[in-house]
Design an enzyme around this catalytic site. Sequence first.
Site, mmCIF file in Angstrom:
data_model
loop_
_atom_site.group_PDB
_atom_site.id
_atom_site.type_symbol
_atom_site.label_atom_id
_atom_site.label_comp_id
_atom_site.label_asym_id
_atom_site.label_seq_id
_atom_site.Cartn_x
_atom_site.Cartn_y
_atom_site.Cartn_z
ATOM 1 N N CYS A 1 -6.576 1.213 2.822
ATOM 2 C CA CYS A 1 -7.531 2.323 2.873
ATOM 3 C C CYS A 1 -7.447 3.246 1.666
ATOM 4 O O CYS A 1 -8.406 3.962 1.378
ATOM 5 C CB CYS A 1 -7.322 3.124 4.147
ATOM 6 S SG CYS A 1 -7.759 2.189 5.624
ATOM 7 N N GLU B 1 0.853 -1.187 0.000
ATOM 8 C CA GLU B 1 0.000 0.000 0.000
ATOM 9 C C GLU B 1 0.885 1.232 0.000
ATOM 10 O O GLU B 1 1.968 1.234 0.589
ATOM 11 C CB GLU B 1 -0.909 0.018 1.240
ATOM 12 C CG GLU B 1 -1.699 1.328 1.333
ATOM 13 C CD GLU B 1 -2.824 1.328 2.361
ATOM 14 O OE1 GLU B 1 -2.810 0.484 3.270
ATOM 15 O OE2 GLU B 1 -3.717 2.183 2.235
ATOM 16 N N ASN C 1 -12.093 -3.021 0.494
ATOM 17 C CA ASN C 1 -11.120 -3.231 1.568
ATOM 18 C C ASN C 1 -11.743 -2.763 2.868
ATOM 19 O O ASN C 1 -12.255 -1.642 2.934
ATOM 20 C CB ASN C 1 -9.857 -2.405 1.326
ATOM 21 C CG ASN C 1 -8.956 -2.384 2.560
ATOM 22 O OD1 ASN C 1 -8.393 -3.413 2.928
ATOM 23 N ND2 ASN C 1 -8.838 -1.230 3.221
ATOM 24 N N GLU C 2 -11.744 -3.578 3.868
ATOM 25 C CA GLU C 2 -12.264 -3.196 5.185
ATOM 26 C C GLU C 2 -13.602 -2.460 5.084
ATOM 27 O O GLU C 2 -13.812 -1.436 5.740
ATOM 28 C CB GLU C 2 -11.222 -2.372 5.957
ATOM 29 C CG GLU C 2 -10.016 -3.194 6.333
ATOM 30 C CD GLU C 2 -9.170 -2.629 7.471
ATOM 31 O OE1 GLU C 2 -9.378 -1.470 7.860
ATOM 32 O OE2 GLU C 2 -8.300 -3.367 7.975
HETATM 33 O O1 AHR Z 1 -2.161 -1.334 6.797
HETATM 34 C C1 AHR Z 1 -2.612 -0.077 7.168
HETATM 35 C C2 AHR Z 1 -4.110 0.049 7.080
HETATM 36 O O2 AHR Z 1 -4.714 -0.814 8.000
HETATM 37 C C3 AHR Z 1 -4.729 -0.365 5.776
HETATM 38 O O3 AHR Z 1 -4.727 0.656 4.863
HETATM 39 C C4 AHR Z 1 -6.118 -0.723 6.158
HETATM 40 O O4 AHR Z 1 -6.680 -1.678 5.306
HETATM 41 C C5 AHR Z 1 -6.003 -1.160 7.587
HETATM 42 O O5 AHR Z 1 -6.913 -0.525 8.390
#
Ligand code: AHR
Length: 661
Positions: free
Chosen positions: A247, A49, A378-379
């Site tokens: 995120c 990321e 994601n999440e």
């Molecule tokens: O890894 C950091 C963050 O943690 C990521 O962006 C997210 O998916 C999680 O909350």
Amino acid sequence: MKILQSILTGVVVMALSVCSMGQSGNSITVKADQLVAEVQPTMWGVFFEDINLGADGGIYAEMVKNRSFEFYKPMMGWTILGKPLTEGDFLVVNRKKVNEANPRFLCVTLHNNKKGSIGLNNEGFRGMGVKKDIGYDFSFMYHQTSPGIKMYIELVNETGEIIGSTVVNTTATGSEWKKIKTSFIASATAPKASMRIWFEGDGPIDLDMISLFPQDTWKKRPGGMRADMIQMLADMKPGFIRFPGGCIVEGYDLSQRYQWKKTIGPVEQRQLIINRWNFEFAHRPTPDYFQTFGLGFFEYFQLAEDIGAEPLPILNAGMACQFNSAELVPISQLDPYIQDALDLIEFANGDITTQWGKVRAEMGHPGPFHLKFMGVGNENWGPQYIERLKIFTKAIKEKYPNIKLVNSSGTDPNGERFDYLNGELRKMNADIIDEHYYRRPEWFLQNASRYDNYDRKGSKIFAGEYAAQSDKTVSVNNKNNWQTAIAEAAFMTGMERNADVVCMASYAPLFANVDGWQWTPDMIWVDNLQVYGTPNYYVQKLFSLNKGTNVVPILQDNKPLSGQDSLYASAVIDKNTNELVVKLVNVSGKTQTKDIQVSGIKKLDADAKLTILKADDLTDVNSFNQPGKVAPSEQALKLKGKKISLSLMPYSFTIVRVKMS
Ligand code: AHR
């Protein structure tokens, strides 16, 4: 003394808490002929990321910060050198209608200037890391009405010495933007250099995309990635690479979501957006953090191919980050999001006669990228996610039934949100459920058997983000110490034992720049010139390099070895090399002598290889000064018959590798 330190850090508590889980005993058996699960080639991967300056200022080797003046503050990273003669000698111009993706450029007007009177300085990303004898490619785009401006490019070290230079003459005129490229070699190393441009001549010149790259990039690709950072990934032989987040997929709001189509094609046409980690944490503000997308989806696919990892792109599910704006796309407007997913599969796999396959070919990759997995969301959580996911799933599966979809189970591995999503996803027969856990080391030990009772026939599990936290999640005090790494190793034996359920796993986050991080712990730390792997990196690497092909039982008193005597273990065979690989994690502070009887085979080779990862103290960390303080060491081990006799050192992770016949 060491043990005492451990007690003070509360670590022995973690070891003791698991001692009661089983009887101590010496009889450990590996049943090498009972292949209980296949280990998927994807099992151990990496999750990339753009956080902690992971892409811009990280693996993307561009050294100029704000190269096209698109940051909110257009001159951020730049300073004007000398004294402009008149107001307006340096102007930021916005040509939005003409160039939506790259609207701004800088117009510099000269008044018969000589070298050294007027110029620009770029500070780089926390400085520029310059290496002696390495070539550097300087380039820029320009536009001018009359020719003859000279630009003197200088790399300057921390004490003001020039350690590399070149000169360019702008010759072309007319309404077209032209590009000039030139190269030079640096004469010295400097961790925090900067780049000066002195102007000589008369009249105005428009400048854009002012860029500097080292030539020693990964695979020597011009405008490519930092080779030292990518090598760390390649060395792990990861089974997959998940990208681009995290995120950043969701964005603070939908306008800041990751849109892959804006990250491909010529770099000057990739539209920059703010990086959500720029402002996410008030305690770690990073006002100069943007996504230029010089590193975009084409480069991610290419990287996956380079390092032999399956690409796993994650797409926005029509929802912005639910911790932030939590904006939703109305169902009636979801189509473009779904189209993005379908088009991405065509971009990755389509024939060059298709619309998006052709784009890929034009970018230099006529062959497919063999995309097999794709994540939607994601999440994300709640019924709104499930509602959107069902629409995505139907559309994708109708057109591409073989693509395996990865679905989010939210932010936590338990609780109401998780239970709801887990239930719904299983009702949908989700291919793969993505679980995330940022928890204390104790949690990892207590949950090493998490997957023992999962449904064997239902959805598979992707442990998409996990890391043991030495302090609280998102605390700046989190350390990549041995306590966290050994707890992860113990937990990973549980994943491996359940490889029929867990098909993918990746630590998070991957990279952090020591001068620009927002989140800790992180697997690999870098500055502008150096990189080191944490103890957590070595745990991941050892699992990946020793993944084998099939799980075989390793039992103590007929039960999986998962916490008894503070020991955690898993065993695999590697059909390709005909080897048995046993992993043992001793989370206690005492040496444990164990005999492992191997049954179900005729013979074990007398010569085995031991790989040991351990630290003197659970608080030990690696650093630029001591990158190998906690690093694997190898030694030979003599075996007698089918017995492996081991002395497992305090707080150690041991791997035995031996040929079978
Ligand atoms: O890894 C950091 C963050 O943690 C990521 O962006 C997210 O998916 C999680 O909350």
